[in-house]
Design an enzyme around this catalytic site. Structure first.
Site, PDB file in Angstrom:
ATOM      1  N   GLY A 112       0.961  -0.731   0.205  1.00 63.08           N
ATOM      2  CA  GLY A 112      -0.299   0.371   0.023  1.00 63.08           C
ATOM      3  C   GLY A 112       0.691   1.054  -0.377  1.00 63.08           C
ATOM      4  O   GLY A 112      -0.025   2.494   0.502  1.00 63.08           O
ATOM      5  N   LYS A 167       5.994  16.727  -3.266  1.00 64.83           N
ATOM      6  CA  LYS A 167       5.941  17.307  -1.669  1.00 64.83           C
ATOM      7  C   LYS A 167       7.240  18.219  -1.578  1.00 64.83           C
ATOM      8  O   LYS A 167       7.513  18.907  -0.700  1.00 64.83           O
ATOM      9  CB  LYS A 167       6.511  15.675  -1.317  1.00 64.83           C
ATOM     10  CG  LYS A 167       5.230  14.847  -0.819  1.00 64.83           C
ATOM     11  CD  LYS A 167       6.105  13.079  -0.920  1.00 64.83           C
ATOM     12  CE  LYS A 167       5.323  11.894  -0.704  1.00 64.83           C
ATOM     13  NZ  LYS A 167       5.634  10.480  -0.445  1.00 64.83           N
ATOM     14  N   GLY A 227       2.045   4.165   3.683  1.00 64.03           N
ATOM     15  CA  GLY A 227       1.194   2.830   4.628  1.00 64.03           C
ATOM     16  C   GLY A 227       0.097   3.766   5.062  1.00 64.03           C
ATOM     17  O   GLY A 227      -0.027   4.280   5.465  1.00 64.03           O
TER      18      GLY A 227
END
Ligand code: NAP
Ligand code: HSE
Length: 437
Positions: free
Chosen positions: A186, A204, A303
């Site tokens: 994930g 980012k 995650g």
């Protein structure tokens, strides 16, 4: 009392948010003073298996049950992508809802419009999970380090690629297998090209730059290079030279000329650098401020639960704001106005380089190559020659240079390619030892 929360998306992150809100109700109410209640979650396919089973009736395919619903003061956008996420976020803010999002792609490309809409409508938009997963770096830059003139902010900002690079370097896993594993866990984006080609980390870096310097750069200001071109051989040579390879994101305010310098590319880092030990899905951000000195933050960068940790932290703060009478007072990026700052062209940025040449094993090769480098004023720091390809007789010649502007290296490589000694395209990776702390 309770705060109703609506989710846009119930995938990896959405399910993590639901899990924390459902299972930690007592803990959260002790902190907030009342409960959070998940009212609705918008998905494409309500029949799909979910990592945390939603209560009956939570899932819907109708976004109007969340966006613009006057009973839901907090909308959490964890669906990803640009549209319809952008339209939903704008509509929610205009309808008087606060927004939490983990969507760095959206904020890096439409941030100005979204932050202005939030300001005009006196609503909050929080995005702690959009950068470096569980690490509270947004709040740290916006609040904890607000007193500082930031000199640089850099680090490892993508969990998927760090997971892949660690598996390739430490376990000799193939790129494809390591990526498949990261997807199963994930960590990866819906389209993992965004991870491996560096775009996700660039999104980012745009947000970190805005928070650090009050400058919202365009994606076009950042030259982006991903990890798809790295070969197992380069990990071995890097190790032999005392380095590791990381996908590094750097936003630096050059003290000499006051211009912003960006790097988003794989880089060799000395084995004893703090970032070199950041492995697997872990991310890290280093901030250098004039008053605080060097700050190092590290934690899970992706995650389900680590990301949900950041999202729920934002929901808690917004729930408090939603229940208070006073409107939001802090600008979303921590600056009253965004400035324009000069960005240094990539060709002018100085860096040391790792150059791997594949050459014929015969006299004069090293002197020919070093002659080309010398002509461009590029000084050599280290050379190793190792390994022979028995079929071609080629050998690998690895040269580490001292710092040079990228345009000089590019010109030298054009010339080197003209030498009749090269048997393959040279491999070039930056070496970042100037950031050592
Ligand atoms: P995901 O597992 O792919 O989940 C996306 C969810 O959004 C799914 O529930 C999907 O519905 C729903 N969705 C997508 N498009 C939709 C549409 N047009 N209409 C209705 N529902 C839609 O993604 P994720 O990993 O949770 O990531 C979500 C966001 O968080 C992204 O912006 C990502 O960049 C960011 N993020 C992720 C992580 C991470 O570790 N995964 C970390 C930090 C930030 P279905 O389930 O029915 O398909
Ligand atoms: N795909 C992203 C990563 C998720 O691997 O870092 C976290 O932003």
């Amino acid at each position: 009392m309770q705060t109703n929360v609506g989710l846009l998306g119930y995938g990896t992150v959405g399910a993590g948010v639901a899990k924390i809100i459902s299972l930690e109700d007592s803990l959260l109410s002790q902190k907030i003073g009342w409960s959070l209640k998940l009212s609705k979650a918008v998905v494409r396919d309500p029949e799909k298996h979910r990592a945390f089973t939603p209560p009956p009736g939570l899932l819907t395919t109708n976004p109007d049950e969340v966006v613009g619903n006057p009973d839901i003061p907090v909308v959490v956008e964890v669906m990803g992508g640009i549209e319809p996420a952008r339209s939903f976020v704008l509509k929610a803010l205009r309808s008087g809802q606060h927004v939490v999002t983990a969507n760095k792609a959206l904020l890096a490309t439409h941030g100005r419009e979204i932050f202005e809409t939030a300001l005009q409508n006196k609503k909050e938009i929080f995005f702690e999970a959009a950068v470096a997963g569980a690490i509270p770096v947004i709040r740290t830059l916006k609040e904890g380090l607000a007193a500082n003139r930031i000199q640089s902010v850099f680090g490892i900002l993508n969990g998927t690629t760090n997971y892949i690079l660690t598996s390739m370097a430490q376990e000799g896993t193939s790129f494809a297998d390591a990526l498949g594993e990261a997807q199963k866990l994930g960590y990866a984006e819906a389209d993992p090209a965004a991870d491996v080609e560096g775009t996700d980390a660039a999104h980012k870096l745009v947000l970190l730059t805005a928070l650090a310097y009050g400058v919202l750069p365009g994606l076009g200001d950042i030259r982006v290079e991903g990890i798809t071109g790295l070969e197992a051989l380069d990990f071995k040579f890097a190790r032999a030279l005392g380095y590791v390879i990381k996908l590094l994101a750097v936003s630096n305010l050059n003290p000499g000329d006051g211009r912003l310098e960006f790097l988003l590319a794989p880089a060799l880092l000395p084995r004893d650098h703090l970032l070199a030990g950041v492995s697997g899905v872990m991310n890290a951000v280093m901030v250098r401020g004039h008053a605080c000195g060097d700050i190092f933050l590290s934690g899970a960068g992706a995650g389900m639960l680590p990301t949900a940790s950041a999202v729920v932290g934002d929901i808690i703060e917004i729930a408090r704001i939603a229940h208070s009478d006073s409107p939001p007072t802090k600008p979303s990026l921590g600056w009253q106005n965004l400035k324009d700052e000069a960005v240094k062209p990539a060709g002018d940025i100085r860096s040391s380089y790792y150059l791997r040449f594949s050459v014929h094993d015969r006299p004069g090769v090293l002197s020919a190559l070093s002659g080309v480098l010398a002509k461009h004023d590029i000084s050599i720091a280290q050379v190793i020659q190792k390994g022979v390809n028995p079929e071609t007789g080629s050998v690998f010649l690895v040269i580490l240079t001292h710092a040079t502007p990228e345009k000089e290296l590019t010109a030298a490589l054009v010339e080197a390619r003209g030498l009749d000694t090269l048997t393959a395209e040279p491999k070039v990776i930056r070496v970042e030892d100037f950031l050592a702390v």
